[in-house]
Design a protein around this motif. Structure first.
Motif, PDB file in Angstrom:
ATOM      1  N   MET A  70      41.056  36.221  32.886  1.00  0.00           N
ATOM      2  CA  MET A  70      40.051  36.724  33.825  1.00  0.00           C
ATOM      3  C   MET A  70      38.938  35.715  34.036  1.00  0.00           C
ATOM      4  N   LYS A  71      38.437  35.137  32.917  1.00  0.00           N
ATOM      5  CA  LYS A  71      37.359  34.155  33.044  1.00  0.00           C
ATOM      6  C   LYS A  71      37.817  32.929  33.816  1.00  0.00           C
ATOM      7  N   LEU A  72      39.047  32.494  33.564  1.00  0.00           N
ATOM      8  CA  LEU A  72      39.577  31.364  34.328  1.00  0.00           C
ATOM      9  C   LEU A  72      39.647  31.698  35.812  1.00  0.00           C
ATOM     10  N   ASN A  73      40.171  32.880  36.153  1.00  0.00           N
ATOM     11  CA  ASN A  73      40.296  33.276  37.561  1.00  0.00           C
ATOM     12  C   ASN A  73      38.942  33.427  38.226  1.00  0.00           C
ATOM     13  N   LEU A  80      37.289  33.834  21.121  1.00  0.00           N
ATOM     14  CA  LEU A  80      38.716  33.886  21.444  1.00  0.00           C
ATOM     15  C   LEU A  80      39.386  35.070  20.777  1.00  0.00           C
ATOM     16  N   ASN A  81      39.065  35.342  19.535  1.00  0.00           N
ATOM     17  CA  ASN A  81      39.722  36.435  18.818  1.00  0.00           C
ATOM     18  C   ASN A  81      39.140  37.801  19.149  1.00  0.00           C
ATOM     19  N   ASP A  82      37.860  37.863  19.458  1.00  0.00           N
ATOM     20  CA  ASP A  82      37.220  39.156  19.734  1.00  0.00           C
ATOM     21  C   ASP A  82      36.250  38.981  20.891  1.00  0.00           C
ATOM     22  N   PRO A  83      36.810  38.920  22.131  1.00  0.00           N
ATOM     23  CA  PRO A  83      35.945  38.609  23.267  1.00  0.00           C
ATOM     24  C   PRO A  83      35.061  39.780  23.699  1.00  0.00           C
ATOM     25  N   GLY A  84      35.387  40.995  23.292  1.00  0.00           N
ATOM     26  CA  GLY A  84      34.636  42.160  23.745  1.00  0.00           C
ATOM     27  C   GLY A  84      35.125  42.623  25.113  1.00  0.00           C
ATOM     28  N   PRO A  85      34.715  43.830  25.563  1.00  0.00           N
ATOM     29  CA  PRO A  85      35.169  44.336  26.867  1.00  0.00           C
ATOM     30  C   PRO A  85      34.753  43.414  28.010  1.00  0.00           C
ATOM     31  N   PHE A  86      35.643  43.328  28.989  1.00  0.00           N
ATOM     32  CA  PHE A  86      35.387  42.416  30.115  1.00  0.00           C
ATOM     33  C   PHE A  86      35.943  43.060  31.393  1.00  0.00           C
ATOM     34  N   ASN A  87      35.237  42.890  32.507  1.00  0.00           N
ATOM     35  CA  ASN A  87      35.630  43.467  33.802  1.00  0.00           C
ATOM     36  C   ASN A  87      36.187  42.401  34.723  1.00  0.00           C
ATOM     37  N   ASP A  88      37.100  42.871  35.583  1.00  0.00           N
ATOM     38  CA  ASP A  88      37.637  41.962  36.605  1.00  0.00           C
ATOM     39  C   ASP A  88      38.056  42.775  37.827  1.00  0.00           C
ATOM     40  N   PHE A  89      37.554  42.403  38.998  1.00  0.00           N
ATOM     41  CA  PHE A  89      38.002  42.961  40.273  1.00  0.00           C
ATOM     42  C   PHE A  89      38.857  41.898  40.940  1.00  0.00           C
ATOM     43  N   GLN A  90      40.111  42.253  41.219  1.00  0.00           N
ATOM     44  CA  GLN A  90      41.068  41.288  41.763  1.00  0.00           C
ATOM     45  C   GLN A  90      41.468  41.709  43.176  1.00  0.00           C
ATOM     46  N   THR A  91      41.237  40.842  44.145  1.00  0.00           N
ATOM     47  CA  THR A  91      41.649  41.047  45.539  1.00  0.00           C
ATOM     48  C   THR A  91      42.815  40.108  45.813  1.00  0.00           C
ATOM     49  N   LEU A  92      43.959  40.689  46.283  1.00  0.00           N
ATOM     50  CA  LEU A  92      45.169  39.895  46.482  1.00  0.00           C
ATOM     51  C   LEU A  92      45.721  40.145  47.879  1.00  0.00           C
ATOM     52  N   LEU A  93      45.800  39.078  48.661  1.00  0.00           N
ATOM     53  CA  LEU A  93      46.429  39.120  49.978  1.00  0.00           C
ATOM     54  C   LEU A  93      47.738  38.344  49.880  1.00  0.00           C
ATOM     55  N   SER A  94      48.877  39.052  50.068  1.00  0.00           N
ATOM     56  CA  SER A  94      50.186  38.412  49.860  1.00  0.00           C
ATOM     57  C   SER A  94      51.045  38.512  51.109  1.00  0.00           C
ATOM     58  N   LEU A  95      51.909  37.537  51.274  1.00  0.00           N
ATOM     59  CA  LEU A  95      52.819  37.451  52.410  1.00  0.00           C
ATOM     60  C   LEU A  95      54.228  37.206  51.885  1.00  0.00           C
ATOM     61  N   ASP A  96      55.200  37.996  52.422  1.00  0.00           N
ATOM     62  CA  ASP A  96      56.603  37.828  52.032  1.00  0.00           C
ATOM     63  C   ASP A  96      57.427  37.713  53.311  1.00  0.00           C
TER      64      ASP A  96
END
Length: 448
Positions: free
Chosen positions: A89-92, A106-122
């Motif tokens: 998540m942090k990388l993204n 690294l071992n105990d990062p604690g709660p973390f939030n992530d909102f992911q928006t994905l636009l995909s084409l097939d």
């Protein structure tokens, strides 16, 4: 006096019938061609078939949509303390720093939030199953159009039947009216002879009974006419009675070769030919699973820790793929054999339909010949009945025959009159049915 009393009672019944049928005088008077055109627009079966044809056309779009690109927008919300997920998540979100390499984080990062928006084409490049499916939908639509045209022919025949039914019922009313007039005349003569002492009272009674019977037949004939008018109205998509012109349309009769030649391309045969080809395509559809599928995919992604559709971090991805089902448990082999059996089945149905149509055309042509001869015989019988009545009436008036003989020949004459009208319309209906069985009905009616 006796005849007058009975006639007054019957007249009351006739008045009720005329009141019930009075609405007929307000109905529109249509020709056969106008009636058929109206039925093409308003008949419930035609409207339903038109909707079915439109729905079948949409199947082409549904099948073709499998070959078009698919664009998808997704929004996801995630909260976790899973170390690998938090790391990604942090990388993204492009918020990763050197301090995040600390072992405790690294071992105990604690709660973390992530909102992911994905636009995909097939976008499929090669999809054999979809290509065959689109071809099948297109051919099924062509077959459905043939079904629709055949339905038009069916409705045209039904309208023609109803049209001729009205003409026959109207003729029966005319015959019944003449029968009433003749019966009243016989009753008048019988009563005059009885009063003059030249006839028997039983003759007057018999004549009065015949008047009542003739008036009953008139009531029945008017009821049949009202029913026939309402039936035509139903075929034209209305609940009201519909009347028709008195003139009978001309129905040409051609040689048998004309009808047998046209029957080979009858609309339902044409539809089944198309479906036979589709049955062969169904084999190809089963075989399409042996082919790989090719395509490309693309995606653009936004990530944010605090808000939907946020853009703290963004990334994109392009992929080309090949998918090949090498073994599916032998299901496609069974599907292919099933499709082959179905193709053989419809081939036999087509062969049977061709034979049946040929039989029906010959049967209908023989029915026309029978109806024509019956029409000629009925006209001959009418001439004989009229001449017979003339002789017996003369003998009765000269006191050389009893009234029973006169009433018998009158009954025969009434039957002959009605039979002529019925046999004429039977002939017209036989010609129309021949056109329907051979598929030439719309051309014969000049409706194409």
């Amino acid at each position: 006096m006796l005849v007058c009393r009975i006639s007054l009672l019957a007249a009351g019944c006739l008045l009720l019938v005329w009141i019930g049928a009075g609405a007929c005088s307000e109905t529109n008077v249509l020709s056969l061609y106008d009636a058929i055109r109206t039925a093409m627009e308003n008949n419930p079966e035609m409207l339903a078939m038109r909707s079915a044809l439109a729905a079948q056309k949409e199947d082409m779009g549904i099948a073709g949509s499998s070959l078009l690109p698919r664009l998808t927008l997704e929004e996801r919300a995630m909260r976790t303390n899973n170390p690998p997920s938090v790391f990604m998540m942090k990388l993204n979100q492009e918020r990763f720093s050197s301090s995040d390499f600390a072992m405790d984080k690294l071992n105990d990062p604690g709660p973390f939030n992530d909102f992911q928006t994905l636009l995909s084409l097939d976008q499929p490049i090669f999809l054999r199953k979809a290509q065959v499916g689109f071809r099948m939908a297109k051919q099924e639509y062509a077959a459905k159009k043939e079904d629709y045209t055949r339905k038009k022919e069916e409705i045209a025949v039904k309208v023609a039947q109803a049209y001729l039914r009205i003409l026959t019922a109207r003729s029966y009313v005319g015959v019944a009216l003449r029968s009433v007039d003749d019966a009243k005349e016989h009753g008048r003569v019988a009563e005059l002879r009885y009063r003059a002492g030249l006839g028997l009272y039983s003759d007057a009674l018999r004549a009065a009974t015949k008047v009542t019977e003739a008036e009953q037949r008139l009531v029945r004939a008017k009821k049949e006419l009202a029913v026939a008018r309402r039936w035509l109205g139903f075929l034209l998509g209305t609940t009201e009675m519909v009347d028709v012109e008195e003139t009978k349309p001309e129905f040409p009769l051609r040689d048998i070769e004309y009808y047998t030649g046209a029957a080979s391309s009858r609309r339902d045969i044409a539809a089944m030919k198309v479906r036979r080809e589709n049955a062969k395509n169904n084999i190809k559809l089963a075989e399409s699973t042996y082919f790989p599928s090719l395509g490309v995919q693309g995606a653009y992604q936004l990530n944010d820790r605090g808000r939907p559709f946020g853009s703290e971090g963004d990334s994109w991805l392009v992929t080309a793929y090949l998918k090949w089902d090498l073994f599916d448990g032998a299901g496609r082999e069974f599907e292919k054999r099933k499709a082959q059996h179905k193709a053989a089945e419809i081939e036999e149905h087509l062969r049977s339909l061709r034979q049946f149509v040929s039989f029906k055309v010959h049967e209908a042509y023989l029915a026309v010949e029978e109806a024509r001869k019956n029409m000629e015989l009925s006209e001959s019988a009418l001439a004989t009945a009229e001449e017979g009545k003339r002789h017996v009436k003369t003998r009765f008036e000269n006191d050389l025959s009893p009234i029973v003989d006169l009433l018998d020949v009158q009954r025969n004459l009434d039957h002959a009159r009605a039979n002529v009208s019925a046999r004429q319309n039977d002939y017209y209906m036989a010609v129309i049915n021949l056109g329907y069985e051979s598929g030439t009905i719309m051309k014969d009616l000049r409706m194409e």
